[in-house]
Design an enzyme around this catalytic site. Structure first.
Site, PDB file in Angstrom:
ATOM      1  N   GLU A   1       4.814   0.648  -5.847  1.00  0.00           N
ATOM      2  CA  GLU A   1       4.366   1.517  -4.756  1.00  0.00           C
ATOM      3  C   GLU A   1       5.073   2.872  -4.799  1.00  0.00           C
ATOM      4  O   GLU A   1       4.465   3.908  -4.488  1.00  0.00           O
ATOM      5  CB  GLU A   1       4.605   0.845  -3.401  1.00  0.00           C
ATOM      6  CG  GLU A   1       3.911  -0.500  -3.238  1.00  0.00           C
ATOM      7  CD  GLU A   1       2.427  -0.475  -3.577  1.00  0.00           C
ATOM      8  OE1 GLU A   1       1.762   0.555  -3.290  1.00  0.00           O
ATOM      9  OE2 GLU A   1       1.916  -1.457  -4.138  1.00  0.00           O
TER      10      GLU A   1
ATOM     11  N   MET B   1       0.839  -1.202   0.000  1.00  0.00           N
ATOM     12  CA  MET B   1       0.000   0.000   0.000  1.00  0.00           C
ATOM     13  C   MET B   1       0.866   1.241   0.000  1.00  0.00           C
ATOM     14  O   MET B   1       1.779   1.381   0.805  1.00  0.00           O
ATOM     15  CB  MET B   1      -0.909  -0.026   1.238  1.00  0.00           C
ATOM     16  CG  MET B   1      -1.753   1.229   1.416  1.00  0.00           C
ATOM     17  SD  MET B   1      -2.835   1.503  -0.018  1.00  0.00           S
ATOM     18  CE  MET B   1      -2.964   3.289   0.017  1.00  0.00           C
TER      19      MET B   1
END
Length: 848
Positions: free
Chosen positions: A290, A255
């Protein structure tokens, strides 16, 4: 208030002061959040979930409020509009859902520990602090965090810590950002730090269950990725640091929280001395993905979740652009061709699939948008097409302009197309909207009609599909100069075929490079010409032939049996990408045979024929200095030889196991899974089973854990299968983040399929309670679908899942998966006899 009214339309936050007191022992969060902003209406709403709101002040005065849990809302009647500051006192639970603020569990030397982390995407920041929890509601944040701190513990967040007073850690004010990107973590951590050329501090953090050297690879990749992006985007990294954190419990892969990226341990930490090349490539691309988001997604954020593709499709392409630049010897675009491309083509051929751009409102439906094959893989292919059309100079110029115009703000797909169009003088939007807004993709049929080389496009379906006359603007990438750059019409003629063939001196081909999102069906004349020259084609072109044949066969446009004889043509190819495509086709033949039947024996003989020479050439153990292709091909052919029950392969694997029995983790990571699985299937006993379970519990090495799981779930022992299924709900052994892989492993095992299928039906409510509401939840249905191929399983699947069709977030998945199994069952029934006869014919020919 209408359901489609976003809370941001009523109240625009500008700054948050978030104070959190987190107690791990009592699993309780006590919070005070101050929000300064502008009320656009007298009646406003603020997001909250699972909170007990104790009081709300508006500009220092108590204000009446109600909570609406069905809408995750606090409703406030201000009686006025304009600038206002709210102070909200509340308590909330610390949950084990891997959403919001939550604990990860791990052990060091037998001692149980916790690492507290966050996961706020998509709509889980509202579980941590009251907020306008929508991407467009960008604001600045001051975090102040207190916790039941123990000596030696570390706390990190998006921004650097500026002071500590009375046990409270205060962090620097963030830049303007969306709530879902706020992040922090605390616990007993180790770290390694470095600095980029431009002065950005880069760090990798993990628990002390890991050897310190496992942080090195990620630190190097992260540093070089940020340096690459600063140059490529021509835009500086906007924060003082970039921390990468491995969480022991993490539902997604990773994330992109701004300045504090969180990862599954498997996608960040690795043993530099014993990790397979493909695992290194995977970890590197996840990190690069990411970090691509730190600009594309974080600096400029989608305005609403319908433009999720803006974040994910772009980062998915850029992970390959970045790693190809910093590790060119890896040829990482080949990985794109063997992972993202087939995933996108397979999923996108099912009628009912979502388009890349989808309108959504319900939080459960927002989570269902994260379809990795569409929003990630197809979207990335779409952008690869754009990159090929524009070239890197125009792409970079367009991106620089995009960042300048929208930094610290929000954007839509139209904004990106506008910036790229300005830089390239191409109407990028007109070309790409046919790919963005429409589901599916075309098959371009190429044939000689009345002497004319003729191209026609039609939507491609695997299984039943309703052709609604969709058309695409297709970048054709033809190898004849007479081929237009973009095909906009339904049908085009390129001229007299014989003249074109003579003047060009080579077979006619489309989609050279396999970068455009379509497949090609050549007529017999053209195909015969291509095959006559096939050995002169590059590896990607040969992969593409196998890829398109497989899909055309699955759709019924050609006979599956006609593909079988083609396999031997590619069996000894040195390229790993060709072997990837070859064994995907060969693996699909397993659905045409009944386990233990004469037909399966014939298929095993075919696998033996395909793999024998390659196994002899490569051997079982990696060799110093061997090519990347050899390293990546070995797993395909060893797996094939073991499925074939090749006596020499079975004996070699057993010998390697015996020699390394005392330290199985040190087996070469490239082949370890095959050695372990062979041992469990062919020489297994309860002692080995218990030893592997113990190793699984104790090892922090995610790669070794995955190998053990693959081995254990392949057991043919009914009692061992029962033990595994009995532990599905035992989080001390099988973490919820890993449950899907354990479930799929047993389900794909013919001996274990019934036990796994019974479990998910009997314990569905437990599964929903444990991982429901998570973006990974629907994939339990997807992996079930990938295994089933009989009329009996189809009937059972429908009986169980059709009553769940109205479950938010599951509707599309269930509808599509029923169609997928139906088409597979129909294909097997129709082609089974012919496919098995084709296999038998090849095997008998080889045996003469």
């Amino acid at each position: 208030m209408a359901d489609t009214t976003h809370f941001y339309q009523l109240f625009e936050p500008e700054h948050y002061n978030v104070y959190l007191d987190i107690n791990r022992e009592t699993k309780k969060i006590t919070g005070k959040t101050t929000i300064a902003g502008e009320a656009k209406a007298e009646k406003i709403s603020i997001h909250q979930k699972y909170m007990n709101i104790e009081s709300i002040l508006a500009d220092g005065q108590k204000v009446a409020f109600t909570t609406d849990d069905s809408a995750d809302a606090i409703r406030i009647d201000l009686g006025k509009t304009g600038n206002v500051t709210f102070t909200i006192d509340y308590t909330a639970p610390l949950t084990d859902s891997m959403m919001g603020i939550y604990p990860s569990y791990y052990e060091v030397n037998g001692e149980k520990k916790q690492l507290i982390g966050t996961q706020f995407e998509t709509t889980f920041a509202r579980q941590a602090f009251p907020s306008i929890d929508e991407p467009e509601a960008k604001a600045t944040f001051d975090l102040a965090i207190k916790f039941d701190e123990k000596p030696g513990e570390t706390i990190i967040a998006n921004m650097p810590e500026v002071r500590q007073e009375a046990g409270v850690h205060y962090f620097d004010t963030t830049v303007k950002m969306s709530t879902y990107l706020v992040a922090f973590a605390f616990g007993d951590m180790q770290s390694k730090l470095t600095t980029t050329k431009s002065g950005v501090k880069v760090g990798v953090f993990g628990t002390k269950a890991h050897d310190a050297k496992e942080l090195d690879f990620a630190l190097d990749i992260a540093k070089r990725s940020i340096e690459f992006y600063e140059d490529f985007y021509q835009t500086p990294y906007p924060l003082p640091h970039s921390w990468q954190l491995a969480l022991p419990d993490f539902s997604a892969g990773a994330m992109e929280n701004w300045g504090l990226v969180t990862y599954r341990e498997a996608y960040l930490l690795l043993d530099p001395d014993n990790t397979a090349l493909d695992t290194k490539q995977l970890v590197a691309t996840v990190i690069a993905h990411e970090l691509a988001h730190q600009w594309f997604g974080d600096l400029v954020t989608m305005k609403w979740w319908d433009d999720l593709w803006l974040n994910e499709s772009f980062a998915n392409m850029m992970e390959y652009v970045a790693i190809d630049a910093i590790e060119p010897d890896w040829h990482v675009w080949e990985m794109f061709q063997t992972s993202d491309v087939p995933a996108a083509l397979q999923r996108d051929a099912t009628d009912g699939v979502q388009s890349v751009h989808v309108n959504v409102e319900n939080p459960a439906e927002i989570d269902s948008l994260f379809d990795s094959a569409i929003v990630y893989a197809k979207g990335a292919r779409m952008l690869v097409m754009v990159r090929a059309l524009l070239g890197d100079d125009a792409l970079r110029a367009g991106l620089k302009k995009y960042f300048e115009l929208h930094q610290y703000g929000n954007a839509t797909g139209a904004d990106l197309w506008s910036a790229l169009g300005t830089a390239s003088d191409l109407d990028v939007g007109a070309i790409m909207n046919s790919w963005l807004e429409q589901p599916g993709y075309p098959v371009v049929s190429v044939s000689v009609v009345d002497g004319q080389l003729t191209l026609s496009q039609q939507q491609f379906f695997v299984g039943e599909g309703q052709d609604t006359g969709r058309q695409w603007q297709i970048p054709l990438n033809g190898n004849y100069d007479e081929t237009p750059t973009i095909m906009t019409e339904k049908t085009i003629k390129l001229g007299n075929y014989e003249d074109l063939r003579q003047s060009n001196g080579k077979p006619f081909r489309l989609n050279v490079g396999n970068n455009s999102h379509f497949i090609v069906k050549y007529d017999e004349t053209l195909l015969k010409d291509i095959f006559a020259y096939s050995e002169m084609l590059d590896a990607i072109s040969q992969l593409q032939l196998l890829q398109d044949f497989r899909l055309l066969a699955e759709s019924g446009k050609i006979s599956y049996a006609s593909v079988v004889p083609i396999l031997t043509r590619f069996a000894n190819h040195p390229s790993s990408v060709v072997n990837a495509a070859l064994y995907q086709v060969a693996g699909n033949l397993k659905k045409f045979v009944t386990p233990g039947s004469d037909e399966e024996t014939q298929l095993q003989a075919l696998f033996n024929k395909l793999s024998t020479r390659q196994v002899t050439r490569l051997g079982w153990t990696p060799k110093a200095g061997e090519s990347n292709d050899d390293q990546l091909t070995r797993p395909y052919v060893l797996n094939a030889a073991l499925y074939a029950k090749n006596e020499e392969a079975v004996a070699s694997a057993h010998k390697l196991f015996t020699a390394n029995k005392a330290s199985l983790a040190t087996l070469p990571a490239d082949i370890r899974v095959f050695v372990l699985r062979n041992e469990v299937k062919n020489f297994g006993n309860d002692q080995l089973f218990d030893q592997l379970v113990a190793d699984y519990r104790q090892t922090p090495d995610a790669s070794y854990k995955a190998d053990i799981r693959a081995a254990l779930t392949s057991t043919t022992d009914d009692n061992q299968i029962a033990k595994i299924v009995d532990n599905y709900e035992n989080a001390d052994l099988i973490k919820p983040q890993d449950l899907r892989a354990w479930y799929r492993g047993v389900l794909a095992n013919d001996k274990g399929q019934q036990a796994a299928w019974d479990w998910i039906r009997n314990d569905w409510q437990w599964l929903e309670d444990t991982v429901g509401g998570d973006m990974e939840f629907a994939t339990f249905i997807t992996v079930t679908t990938a295994v089933f191929h009989t009329p009996e399983r189809l009937a059972e699947f429908k009986a169980f899942f059709e009553p769940k069709l109205n479950t938010p977030g599951l509707t599309r998945e269930i509808k599509m998966d029923i169609k997928t199994i139906e088409s597979r069952v129909a294909l097997v029934e129709k082609e089974k006899a012919a496919v098995n006869e084709a296999v038998k014919k090849i095997v008998s020919t080889c045996n003469k």
